[in-house]
Design a protein around this motif. Sequence first.
Motif, mmCIF file in Angstrom:
data_model
loop_
_atom_site.group_PDB
_atom_site.id
_atom_site.type_symbol
_atom_site.label_atom_id
_atom_site.label_comp_id
_atom_site.label_asym_id
_atom_site.label_seq_id
_atom_site.Cartn_x
_atom_site.Cartn_y
_atom_site.Cartn_z
ATOM 1 N N ARG A 135 0.853 -1.190 0.000
ATOM 2 C CA ARG A 135 0.000 0.000 0.000
ATOM 3 C C ARG A 135 0.886 1.236 0.000
ATOM 4 N N THR A 164 -0.410 4.444 -0.194
ATOM 5 C CA THR A 164 -1.119 5.564 0.426
ATOM 6 C C THR A 164 -2.354 5.032 1.136
ATOM 7 N N GLY A 165 -3.048 5.913 1.857
ATOM 8 C CA GLY A 165 -4.217 5.470 2.606
ATOM 9 C C GLY A 165 -3.821 4.831 3.925
ATOM 10 N N THR A 167 -5.603 1.937 5.319
ATOM 11 C CA THR A 167 -6.123 0.587 5.530
ATOM 12 C C THR A 167 -5.732 -0.341 4.386
ATOM 13 N N TYR A 215 -7.354 -0.466 0.745
ATOM 14 C CA TYR A 215 -7.415 0.763 -0.043
ATOM 15 C C TYR A 215 -6.308 0.799 -1.107
ATOM 16 N N GLY A 216 -6.708 0.798 -2.373
ATOM 17 C CA GLY A 216 -5.757 0.947 -3.468
ATOM 18 C C GLY A 216 -4.778 -0.198 -3.613
ATOM 19 N N THR A 217 -5.128 -1.403 -3.136
ATOM 20 C CA THR A 217 -4.212 -2.548 -3.207
ATOM 21 C C THR A 217 -4.869 -3.712 -3.940
ATOM 22 N N GLY A 274 -9.676 -1.060 10.716
ATOM 23 C CA GLY A 274 -9.964 -0.673 9.333
ATOM 24 C C GLY A 274 -9.999 -1.868 8.410
ATOM 25 N N GLU A 334 -13.495 -3.327 6.569
ATOM 26 C CA GLU A 334 -13.531 -3.429 5.113
ATOM 27 C C GLU A 334 -13.692 -4.881 4.671
#
Length: 207
Positions: A108, A110-111, A113, A116-118, A145, A149
Amino acid sequence: MGPNPALVISECQQGILDPERSVTPALARQAAERGIVPRIARLAEDFRAAGLPVVHCHIAHRPDLAGLRRNSLLNALAIKRRSMIAGTPDTLAPPELTPRDGDHVSLRTTGLTAFYGTDLDAVLRLWDVETLVVTGVSTNVAVPGLSLEAVNRGYHVRIPDDCVAGTSPEEHEFMMRGLLSAVARITDSETVRREIAAPVPDRERKA
């Protein structure tokens, strides 16, 4: 245990677990005092021996810090101290938790958790995973988090209490008894190990 489990190791990296490097040294001290790393390492060996997935959720910020904003204390500290930069020792796992052949590392940039974006969700679904055994840090942010999710995506979540840590005993206990017990089944590492060792039909990993 739950169907088709995978072990998920959250943010167990030197830049978080080493008090000299961490932007949250209280968390690093709590992780050490609670002895979570050796317990997670034993769980990882059990999962591998049973042919079950082991997934490492790691932070690796871009060297130019693209995508990071000072919109949270954790992001602001990461930017100020240039911590958890890809290719630096911060991003490495402690020796006991070094990813092995067959493990998956979900990075990851950024973010806050793990989803997110992975590629985490896609990889878990390709392996037909239905239950996440969530370990690592922290019970303040990353573990809740990740758990929320995961539940939103239809996964079952199990959290061995002796394999997670927060920034203080009080904050850890508050999160475990409050939010986390509402979304996950709280267990312990020995119970998970016994359940993994029990023969379960048709539990082989599917690629």
